[in-house]
Design a protein around this motif. Structure first.
Motif, short mmCIF file in Angstrom:
data_model
loop_
_atom_site.label_atom_id
_atom_site.label_comp_id
_atom_site.label_asym_id
_atom_site.label_seq_id
_atom_site.Cartn_x
_atom_site.Cartn_y
_atom_site.Cartn_z
N SER A 240 63.22 -2.83 98.10
CA SER A 240 63.33 -4.19 98.64
C SER A 240 63.22 -4.21 100.17
CB SER A 240 64.67 -4.82 98.22
OG SER A 240 64.77 -4.92 96.82
N GLU A 241 63.73 -3.17 100.81
CA GLU A 241 63.77 -3.14 102.27
C GLU A 241 62.51 -2.57 102.91
OE1 GLU A 241 67.29 -0.91 103.04
OE2 GLU A 241 68.66 -2.59 102.63
N ASP A 242 61.69 -1.89 102.14
CA ASP A 242 60.49 -1.25 102.69
C ASP A 242 59.32 -1.52 101.75
OD1 ASP A 242 58.50 0.35 103.68
OD2 ASP A 242 59.59 2.24 103.48
N GLN A 243 58.39 -2.34 102.20
CA GLN A 243 57.27 -2.73 101.34
C GLN A 243 56.41 -1.54 100.93
OE1 GLN A 243 55.13 -5.84 103.38
NE2 GLN A 243 56.67 -7.40 102.92
N SER A 244 56.35 -0.51 101.78
CA SER A 244 55.53 0.65 101.45
C SER A 244 56.22 1.58 100.45
CB SER A 244 55.19 1.43 102.72
OG SER A 244 56.36 2.02 103.28
N ALA A 245 57.53 1.41 100.25
CA ALA A 245 58.27 2.31 99.36
C ALA A 245 57.78 2.20 97.92
CB ALA A 245 59.77 2.01 99.44
N LEU A 246 57.51 0.98 97.48
CA LEU A 246 57.05 0.80 96.11
C LEU A 246 55.72 1.50 95.89
CD1 LEU A 246 57.32 -0.39 93.31
CD2 LEU A 246 56.31 -2.53 94.17
N THR A 247 54.84 1.44 96.89
CA THR A 247 53.55 2.13 96.78
C THR A 247 53.76 3.63 96.63
OG1 THR A 247 52.48 0.43 98.12
CG2 THR A 247 51.35 2.54 97.92
N LEU A 271 63.09 8.46 93.57
CA LEU A 271 64.05 8.23 94.64
C LEU A 271 63.70 9.04 95.88
CD1 LEU A 271 66.65 6.74 95.38
CD2 LEU A 271 67.95 8.70 94.50
N ALA A 272 63.24 10.26 95.68
CA ALA A 272 62.83 11.09 96.82
C ALA A 272 61.65 10.45 97.54
CB ALA A 272 62.46 12.49 96.34
N ALA A 273 60.78 9.78 96.79
CA ALA A 273 59.60 9.15 97.40
C ALA A 273 60.00 8.01 98.34
CB ALA A 273 58.65 8.64 96.32
N VAL A 274 61.01 7.23 97.96
CA VAL A 274 61.38 6.11 98.83
C VAL A 274 62.19 6.59 100.03
CG1 VAL A 274 61.39 4.47 96.92
CG2 VAL A 274 63.53 5.55 97.60
N ARG A 275 62.81 7.74 99.91
CA ARG A 275 63.62 8.25 101.01
C ARG A 275 62.84 9.18 101.93
NH1 ARG A 275 69.35 9.64 97.95
NH2 ARG A 275 70.14 7.52 97.91
N LYS A 276 61.59 9.38 101.63
CA LYS A 276 60.78 10.31 102.41
C LYS A 276 60.62 9.84 103.85
CE LYS A 276 56.37 12.76 102.31
NZ LYS A 276 55.08 12.92 101.60
N ASP A 277 60.94 10.71 104.80
CA ASP A 277 60.80 10.39 106.22
C ASP A 277 59.34 10.47 106.62
OD1 ASP A 277 63.52 10.07 106.58
OD2 ASP A 277 63.82 12.22 106.93
N PRO A 278 58.94 9.77 107.69
CA PRO A 278 57.57 9.88 108.18
C PRO A 278 57.26 11.33 108.54
CG PRO A 278 58.72 8.05 109.24
CD PRO A 278 59.74 8.82 108.48
N PRO A 279 56.02 11.77 108.31
CA PRO A 279 55.69 13.17 108.59
C PRO A 279 56.00 13.54 110.03
CG PRO A 279 53.90 12.06 107.43
CD PRO A 279 54.87 11.01 107.81
N ARG A 280 56.59 14.70 110.21
CA ARG A 280 56.85 15.19 111.56
C ARG A 280 56.75 16.70 111.54
NH1 ARG A 280 63.33 13.83 112.07
NH2 ARG A 280 64.06 15.25 110.43
N SER A 281 56.08 17.26 112.54
CA SER A 281 55.87 18.70 112.56
C SER A 281 57.13 19.42 113.02
CB SER A 281 54.69 19.05 113.47
OG SER A 281 54.93 18.55 114.79
N ARG A 282 57.85 18.81 113.97
CA ARG A 282 59.01 19.49 114.52
C ARG A 282 59.82 18.49 115.35
NH1 ARG A 282 60.19 24.91 116.28
NH2 ARG A 282 61.45 24.97 118.17
N SER A 283 61.14 18.58 115.25
CA SER A 283 61.99 17.76 116.11
C SER A 283 63.23 18.54 116.48
CB SER A 283 62.37 16.45 115.40
OG SER A 283 63.21 16.71 114.29
N GLU A 284 63.82 18.17 117.60
CA GLU A 284 65.02 18.86 118.08
C GLU A 284 66.09 17.83 118.43
OE1 GLU A 284 63.98 21.31 121.37
OE2 GLU A 284 62.94 22.82 120.15
N LYS A 285 67.33 18.24 118.28
CA LYS A 285 68.45 17.37 118.62
C LYS A 285 69.48 18.21 119.37
CE LYS A 285 71.88 14.22 116.63
NZ LYS A 285 71.44 13.07 117.45
#
Length: 339
Positions: A240-247, A271-285
């Motif tokens: 419901s919150e993300d139109q691309s999630a259903l796709t 469920l994993a498909a709707v929770r998938k984060d945008p592709p990212r090669s590397r991030s640091e925190k």
């Protein structure tokens, strides 16, 4: 709803036998039912849902005695249609059904199914309950023993609901679909609540999931018997919150490898498909102490997670993390809705 003249309570009409009772009766060696059919009977269903459990059980036992004495008639399975309100999704395995079919082939059908006369097709019937016995008889090419009832749509769904409550094996999403189909057919909310033995808040939750998720998606996932309300609501909320999630869910469920998995696993993939984060090669925190001083960093790269801690804290933090990791994982799986 006004009671019809001469109407009887719901269990006096169709008998809320549990799955285990029906199965046990299939295996007993009763005498074959006589050819004499049972007279059609009326039903005052909604009022009957207010009756005490003791009264319902007594009426069920009375009907069972009538059945054991030879009540019922035989029908051609080809003249019978399923209930207009499906409450089942396909099982992952047909092993139990094949065992039932073998039992009927070897010992005969001992417990009649319940049917009503088709309201829109002369000479045909609709199953109230006993779909598996009807299907078994059809596949075996034999006539099916049945008791013919007189039920309105509202009475039929309450009848199905009482039978399902006796078995207690409908998955949460099957209950949601049953409610959704009753809604679509114009069944009143009070009758849906009676059929499923639920209150208004639970009915609202059932409806919300089916509003967010297309029926086709739910059917591809399947019964998912181990997936309860929280995770279904999480999936529906994400869509419901993300139109691309259903796709993404539909794409996941179009994969033949995913469709070959058990239904619980298909749900997890969705469920994993709707929770998938945008592709990212590397991030640091950066990891900071209470005073805001940077004491390390966390690096995320695909499935790899790396923690770097300042030398002065490394040993102590390593011991702390080792102790806290089980608790941290418990919190993670609790959030994911897994046990």
């Amino acid at each position: 709803m006004a009671k019809r003249p001469g109407g009887k309570s719901i269990l006096a009409n169709f008998g809320a036998f549990s799955q285990s009772e029906a199965g046990a009766s299939e295996s007993k060696n009763h005498s074959p039912p006589s050819a004499q059919p049972l007279a059609r009977v009326g039903a005052g269903v909604i009022g009957a849902t207010q009756r005490s459990l003791a009264e319902l059980r007594e009426e069920r036992d009375n009907l069972r005695a009538l059945v054991d004495a030879g009540g019922g008639t035989e029908l051609d399975p080809k003249l019978i249609d399923p209930s207009p309100f499906p409450d089942r999704l396909p099982d992952d395995s047909d092993a139990d059904f094949e065992a039932l079919k073998k039992l009927i082939l070897e010992e005969g059908q001992k417990v009649p199914i319940q049917v009503r006369r088709h309201p829109g097709s002369e000479g045909r019937y609709q199953v109230v309950y006993g779909h598996r016995r009807w299907r078994a008889a059809a596949e075996l090419g034999i006539r099916v023993k049945a008791t013919i009832l007189s039920l309105s749509d509202s009475e039929l769904v309450v009848a199905q609901g009482i039978e399902n409550a006796a078995r207690q094996d409908l998955s949460w999403i099957e209950r949601a679909l049953f409610a959704w189909r009753m809604d679509a057919a114009g069944i009143k909310a009070r009758d849906i609540r009676a059929a499923l033995s639920i209150d208004d808040p639970e009915l609202a939750r059932l409806r919300s999931v089916c509003r967010a998720l297309p029926v086709g998606v739910i059917e591809k996932i399947g019964r998912a018997p181990k997936i309860g309300r929280p995770r279904w609501i999480a999936l529906a909320t994400a869509v419901s919150e993300d139109q691309s999630a259903l796709t993404r869910v539909q794409k996941t469920l179009s994969d033949d490898k995913v469709l070959s998995l058990p239904s619980d696993e298909r749900f997890k993939r969705a469920l994993a498909a709707v929770r998938k984060d945008p592709p990212r090669s590397r991030s640091e925190k950066e990891i900071k102490g209470p005073a805001g001083k940077v004491v390390g960093k966390a690096t995320f790269s695909g499935g790899d997670i790396k923690l770097s801690i300042a030398t002065e804290y490394a040993a102590a933090f390593g011991g702390f993390l080792e102790e806290e990791l089980p608790v941290l994982m418990d919190r993670f799986f609790a959030r994911e809705g897994e046990v």
